[in-house]
Each structure stands twice: as structure tokens, then as C-alpha cells.
Scaffold this motif. Structure first.
Motif, PDB file in Angstrom:
ATOM      1  N   LYS A   1       0.981  -1.158  -0.069  1.00  0.00           N
ATOM      2  CA  LYS A   1       0.009  -0.034  -0.067  1.00  0.00           C
ATOM      3  C   LYS A   1       0.861   1.317  -0.171  1.00  0.00           C
ATOM      4  O   LYS A   1       0.449   2.306  -0.112  1.00  0.00           O
ATOM      5  N   GLY A   2       2.123   1.085   0.024  1.00  0.00           N
ATOM      6  CA  GLY A   2       2.883   2.169   0.027  1.00  0.00           C
ATOM      7  C   GLY A   2       2.996   2.860   1.209  1.00  0.00           C
ATOM      8  O   GLY A   2       3.334   4.203   1.419  1.00  0.00           O
ATOM      9  N   MET A   3       2.583   2.359   2.469  1.00  0.00           N
ATOM     10  CA  MET A   3       2.507   3.070   3.718  1.00  0.00           C
ATOM     11  C   MET A   3       3.731   2.994   4.748  1.00  0.00           C
ATOM     12  O   MET A   3       3.779   3.453   5.634  1.00  0.00           O
ATOM     13  N   ASP A   4       4.548   2.045   4.070  1.00  0.00           N
ATOM     14  CA  ASP A   4       5.842   1.616   5.085  1.00  0.00           C
ATOM     15  C   ASP A   4       7.131   2.589   4.558  1.00  0.00           C
ATOM     16  O   ASP A   4       7.348   2.450   3.343  1.00  0.00           O
ATOM     17  N   PRO A   5       7.574   3.834   5.305  1.00  0.00           N
ATOM     18  CA  PRO A   5       8.559   4.445   4.922  1.00  0.00           C
ATOM     19  C   PRO A   5       9.869   3.628   4.748  1.00  0.00           C
ATOM     20  O   PRO A   5      10.855   3.993   4.246  1.00  0.00           O
ATOM     21  N   HIS A   6       9.949   2.557   5.496  1.00  0.00           N
ATOM     22  CA  HIS A   6      11.272   1.681   5.580  1.00  0.00           C
ATOM     23  C   HIS A   6      10.915   0.348   5.187  1.00  0.00           C
ATOM     24  O   HIS A   6      10.841  -0.681   6.054  1.00  0.00           O
ATOM     25  N   PRO A   7      10.733   0.134   4.064  1.00  0.00           N
ATOM     26  CA  PRO A   7      10.528  -1.240   3.262  1.00  0.00           C
ATOM     27  C   PRO A   7      11.593  -2.167   3.850  1.00  0.00           C
ATOM     28  O   PRO A   7      12.848  -1.849   3.887  1.00  0.00           O
ATOM     29  N   ILE A   8      11.242  -3.469   4.073  1.00  0.00           N
ATOM     30  CA  ILE A   8      12.309  -4.524   4.424  1.00  0.00           C
ATOM     31  C   ILE A   8      12.889  -4.761   3.133  1.00  0.00           C
ATOM     32  O   ILE A   8      12.378  -4.909   2.024  1.00  0.00           O
ATOM     33  N   PRO A   9      14.351  -5.121   3.212  1.00  0.00           N
ATOM     34  CA  PRO A   9      15.089  -5.598   1.972  1.00  0.00           C
ATOM     35  C   PRO A   9      14.291  -6.602   1.104  1.00  0.00           C
ATOM     36  O   PRO A   9      13.683  -7.514   1.776  1.00  0.00           O
TER      37      PRO A   9
ATOM     38  N   SER B   1      11.194 -11.737   0.118  1.00  0.00           N
ATOM     39  CA  SER B   1      11.074 -12.862  -0.473  1.00  0.00           C
ATOM     40  C   SER B   1      11.076 -14.018   0.272  1.00  0.00           C
ATOM     41  O   SER B   1      10.381 -15.063   0.034  1.00  0.00           O
ATOM     42  N   ARG B   2      12.054 -14.114   1.330  1.00  0.00           N
ATOM     43  CA  ARG B   2      12.172 -15.177   2.150  1.00  0.00           C
ATOM     44  C   ARG B   2      10.956 -15.367   3.070  1.00  0.00           C
ATOM     45  O   ARG B   2      10.432 -16.512   3.215  1.00  0.00           O
ATOM     46  N   LEU B   3      10.398 -14.264   3.463  1.00  0.00           N
ATOM     47  CA  LEU B   3       9.244 -14.337   4.265  1.00  0.00           C
ATOM     48  C   LEU B   3       8.166 -14.730   3.408  1.00  0.00           C
ATOM     49  O   LEU B   3       7.267 -15.434   3.929  1.00  0.00           O
ATOM     50  N   MET B   4       7.924 -14.233   2.214  1.00  0.00           N
ATOM     51  CA  MET B   4       6.625 -14.463   1.605  1.00  0.00           C
ATOM     52  C   MET B   4       6.864 -16.116   1.115  1.00  0.00           C
ATOM     53  O   MET B   4       5.706 -16.709   1.071  1.00  0.00           O
TER      54      MET B   4
ATOM     55  N   ALA C   1       7.885 -18.299   3.019  1.00  0.00           N
ATOM     56  CA  ALA C   1       7.816 -19.140   4.306  1.00  0.00           C
ATOM     57  C   ALA C   1       5.963 -19.026   4.532  1.00  0.00           C
ATOM     58  O   ALA C   1       5.415 -20.058   4.888  1.00  0.00           O
ATOM     59  N   LEU C   2       5.433 -17.631   4.109  1.00  0.00           N
ATOM     60  CA  LEU C   2       3.921 -17.678   3.897  1.00  0.00           C
ATOM     61  C   LEU C   2       3.415 -18.532   3.155  1.00  0.00           C
ATOM     62  O   LEU C   2       2.517 -19.013   3.253  1.00  0.00           O
ATOM     63  N   GLU C   3       3.957 -18.499   2.111  1.00  0.00           N
ATOM     64  CA  GLU C   3       3.088 -19.367   1.039  1.00  0.00           C
ATOM     65  C   GLU C   3       3.117 -20.761   1.156  1.00  0.00           C
ATOM     66  O   GLU C   3       2.184 -21.529   1.081  1.00  0.00           O
ATOM     67  N   LYS C   4       4.376 -21.303   1.906  1.00  0.00           N
ATOM     68  CA  LYS C   4       4.327 -22.590   2.248  1.00  0.00           C
ATOM     69  C   LYS C   4       3.208 -22.883   3.247  1.00  0.00           C
ATOM     70  O   LYS C   4       2.551 -23.951   3.284  1.00  0.00           O
ATOM     71  N   LYS C   5       3.119 -22.059   4.168  1.00  0.00           N
ATOM     72  CA  LYS C   5       2.139 -22.090   5.041  1.00  0.00           C
ATOM     73  C   LYS C   5       0.690 -22.112   4.607  1.00  0.00           C
ATOM     74  O   LYS C   5      -0.130 -23.146   4.905  1.00  0.00           O
ATOM     75  N   ILE C   6       0.518 -21.356   3.859  1.00  0.00           N
ATOM     76  CA  ILE C   6      -0.742 -21.230   3.102  1.00  0.00           C
ATOM     77  C   ILE C   6      -1.188 -22.743   2.254  1.00  0.00           C
ATOM     78  O   ILE C   6      -2.081 -23.121   2.271  1.00  0.00           O
ATOM     79  N   ALA C   7       0.038 -23.027   1.703  1.00  0.00           N
ATOM     80  CA  ALA C   7      -0.071 -24.246   0.815  1.00  0.00           C
ATOM     81  C   ALA C   7      -0.498 -25.609   1.683  1.00  0.00           C
ATOM     82  O   ALA C   7      -1.394 -26.401   1.433  1.00  0.00           O
ATOM     83  N   ALA C   8       0.200 -25.309   2.797  1.00  0.00           N
ATOM     84  CA  ALA C   8      -0.014 -26.694   3.784  1.00  0.00           C
ATOM     85  C   ALA C   8      -1.560 -26.574   4.222  1.00  0.00           C
ATOM     86  O   ALA C   8      -2.120 -27.625   4.535  1.00  0.00           O
ATOM     87  N   ARG C   9      -1.916 -25.199   4.500  1.00  0.00           N
ATOM     88  CA  ARG C   9      -3.361 -25.095   4.948  1.00  0.00           C
ATOM     89  C   ARG C   9      -4.504 -25.695   3.924  1.00  0.00           C
ATOM     90  O   ARG C   9      -5.558 -25.996   4.394  1.00  0.00           O
ATOM     91  N   ARG C  10      -4.164 -25.708   2.729  1.00  0.00           N
ATOM     92  CA  ARG C  10      -5.066 -25.970   1.743  1.00  0.00           C
ATOM     93  C   ARG C  10      -5.382 -27.737   1.540  1.00  0.00           C
ATOM     94  O   ARG C  10      -6.081 -27.922   0.787  1.00  0.00           O
ATOM     95  N   LYS C  11      -4.278 -28.334   2.091  1.00  0.00           N
ATOM     96  CA  LYS C  11      -4.162 -29.716   1.993  1.00  0.00           C
ATOM     97  C   LYS C  11      -5.471 -30.267   2.591  1.00  0.00           C
ATOM     98  O   LYS C  11      -5.765 -29.795   3.853  1.00  0.00           O
TER      99      LYS C  11
END
Ligand code: ZN
Length: 80
Positions: free
Chosen positions: A52-60, A65-68, A70-80
């Protein structure tokens, strides 16, 4: 008591602030007790803020991508 699955089901509404106070309290209770869901909620919140462009200090990007992943893996696991 919420399970992690319940938490993930409500997460997007929670982050959109579309849940009622009772549900919100339950979700907040869950994240204080579940480090896993806390990380997911925190990561998702930060990611949304960046999009949303609201964070003045975006994470590297490499951290994001590492966090995403992990998140995608978690979401995929949930769909099983
Ligand atoms: Zn949990």
C-alpha cells in the motif's frame, strides 16, 4: 480456543479490520500464545503495508522474498 487453522481463516479479515471485537480478541489471544501465527500475522501486516506504500522503511527484497516463501508454504499447507 482458536486453532491455527481458524486463525489463518480469519487473518485477512483481521488485517482488514473487518472482524468484530470478539473475534479480534480471540485472534489476538491466539497470536500471544502461538509464535507461528504471530510471525505470519506480522509478516502479512508488513507486506500489506509495503504494497500500500505506507511503510517508509520497506524491508530488504531478499528478506521479503524469504518471508513470502514461508508464508506461501504455510498457506499451501493449509489448503491440503
Ligand atoms: Zn497458531
Amino acid at each position: 480456543m482458536l486453532t491455527c487453522k481458524d486463525f489463518l481463516n480469519e487473518l485477512s479479515d483481521y488485517l482488514d479490520e473487518c472482524v468484530d471485537a470478539e473475534v479480534r480478541a480471540k485472534l489476538e489471544e491466539h497470536i500471544t500464545e502461538c509464535p507461528n501465527c504471530w510471525v505470519i500475522a506480522d509478516t502479512t501486516k508488513k507486506t500489506i503495508r509495503i504494497y500500500k506504500g505506507m511503510d517508509p522503511h520497506p524491508i530488504p527484497p531478499e528478506v521479503e522474498s524469504r518471508l513470502m516463501q514461508a508464508l506461501e508454504k504455510k498457506i499451501a499447507a493449509r489448503r491440503k
